[in-house]
Write a protein that holds these residues in place. Structure first.
Motif, short mmCIF file in Angstrom:
data_model
loop_
_atom_site.label_atom_id
_atom_site.label_comp_id
_atom_site.label_asym_id
_atom_site.label_seq_id
_atom_site.Cartn_x
_atom_site.Cartn_y
_atom_site.Cartn_z
N ARG A 51 25.24 -3.35 -22.00
CA ARG A 51 24.75 -2.17 -22.72
C ARG A 51 25.83 -1.61 -23.65
O ARG A 51 25.52 -1.10 -24.73
CB ARG A 51 24.25 -1.13 -21.73
CG ARG A 51 23.08 -1.67 -20.88
CD ARG A 51 22.80 -0.83 -19.67
NE ARG A 51 23.95 -0.88 -18.75
CZ ARG A 51 24.00 -0.20 -17.61
NH1 ARG A 51 23.00 0.57 -17.23
NH2 ARG A 51 25.07 -0.29 -16.83
N VAL A 55 25.28 -1.36 -27.75
CA VAL A 55 25.41 -0.15 -28.55
C VAL A 55 26.52 -0.30 -29.58
O VAL A 55 26.40 0.18 -30.72
CB VAL A 55 25.58 1.12 -27.68
CG1 VAL A 55 26.96 1.22 -27.07
CG2 VAL A 55 25.24 2.37 -28.48
N PRO A 118 28.54 6.01 -18.39
CA PRO A 118 27.11 5.70 -18.56
C PRO A 118 26.60 4.59 -17.65
O PRO A 118 25.42 4.25 -17.70
CB PRO A 118 27.04 5.26 -20.02
CG PRO A 118 28.35 4.58 -20.25
CD PRO A 118 29.35 5.40 -19.44
N ASP A 121 23.35 5.29 -15.90
CA ASP A 121 22.30 5.91 -16.71
C ASP A 121 22.28 5.28 -18.09
O ASP A 121 23.04 5.66 -18.97
CB ASP A 121 22.52 7.42 -16.80
CG ASP A 121 21.40 8.13 -17.54
OD1 ASP A 121 20.48 7.47 -18.07
OD2 ASP A 121 21.46 9.38 -17.61
N ALA A 122 21.39 4.32 -18.27
CA ALA A 122 21.32 3.57 -19.53
C ALA A 122 21.12 4.47 -20.74
O ALA A 122 21.52 4.12 -21.85
CB ALA A 122 20.22 2.52 -19.46
N ASN A 123 20.52 5.64 -20.54
CA ASN A 123 20.28 6.56 -21.66
C ASN A 123 21.56 7.20 -22.17
O ASN A 123 21.55 7.86 -23.20
CB ASN A 123 19.30 7.66 -21.24
CG ASN A 123 17.93 7.11 -20.96
OD1 ASN A 123 17.47 6.18 -21.62
ND2 ASN A 123 17.28 7.66 -19.95
N GLN A 124 22.66 7.04 -21.45
CA GLN A 124 23.92 7.67 -21.84
C GLN A 124 24.79 6.81 -22.76
O GLN A 124 25.77 7.30 -23.30
CB GLN A 124 24.72 8.07 -20.59
CG GLN A 124 24.11 9.22 -19.84
CD GLN A 124 23.96 10.45 -20.73
OE1 GLN A 124 24.93 10.92 -21.32
NE2 GLN A 124 22.75 10.97 -20.83
N GLU A 126 24.25 5.55 -25.79
CA GLU A 126 24.24 6.04 -27.17
C GLU A 126 25.05 7.33 -27.32
O GLU A 126 25.93 7.40 -28.19
CB GLU A 126 22.80 6.24 -27.66
CG GLU A 126 22.71 6.76 -29.08
CD GLU A 126 23.06 5.74 -30.15
OE1 GLU A 126 23.56 6.16 -31.22
OE2 GLU A 126 22.87 4.53 -29.93
N PRO A 127 24.80 8.36 -26.49
CA PRO A 127 25.63 9.57 -26.62
C PRO A 127 27.12 9.31 -26.38
O PRO A 127 27.97 9.89 -27.06
CB PRO A 127 25.07 10.53 -25.56
CG PRO A 127 23.71 10.02 -25.24
CD PRO A 127 23.72 8.55 -25.53
#
Length: 147
Positions: A51, A55, A118, A121-124, A126-127
């Motif tokens: 991941r 990104v 991250p 939490d895969a959603n982290q 990008e941030p």
């Protein structure tokens, strides 16, 4: 100038910081050397998390050839600056220092706060990438006077 980015396992945050910083300093023609390491040894020899690779690739940064390594006390002699991602990393790296000169090389990557891990939490991703890129740009501006 030689800079080391440090996180826990050297597969998510520090490889991103390593890759982004190297990409930016190369674009600027600064000739700085950037590397990364983890305070733990769980992933030594492994590529960054898929991941993190994804990104970074999205923004034109290739970190796929990096391999995780563990931070060891001899690293203090090899780097001018050691940036850590969170308080735990900071304490772990400082515990390996032998003197004030080594301690003075270690700083938090962010001026305020931490870079969240991250991994769970895969959603982290990008941030975290955005946070890392912004700070790398700031660091280049801050460190240019030392080069």
């Amino acid at each position: 100038m030689k800079i080391l980015m440090v996180c826990l396992g050297n597969i998510c945050r520090s490889p991103l910081a390593h890759g982004v910083m190297q990409h930016l300093v190369d674009e600027e023609g600064l000739g700085w050397s950037i590397d990364s390491a983890g305070t733990g040894d769980w992933h030594v020899g492994e590529a960054p998390d898929r991941r993190s690779i994804a990104v970074a690739k999205k923004y034109g940064v290739d970190i796929s050839t990096q391999r995780a390594q563990q931070f060891l006390s001899p690293f203090f002699a090899s780097y001018d600056h050691i940036f850590v991602m969170d308080e735990s990393n900071y304490r772990n790296v400082l515990s390996l220092t032998n003197d004030e000169k080594e301690r003075s090389k270690v700083r938090m990557f962010l001026k305020e706060g931490i870079v969240p891990d991250p991994y769970y939490d895969a959603n982290q991703f990008e941030p975290v990438y955005q946070m890392v890129e912004k700070r790398c740009r700031e660091l280049i501006a801050e460190l240019r006077g030392e080069a």
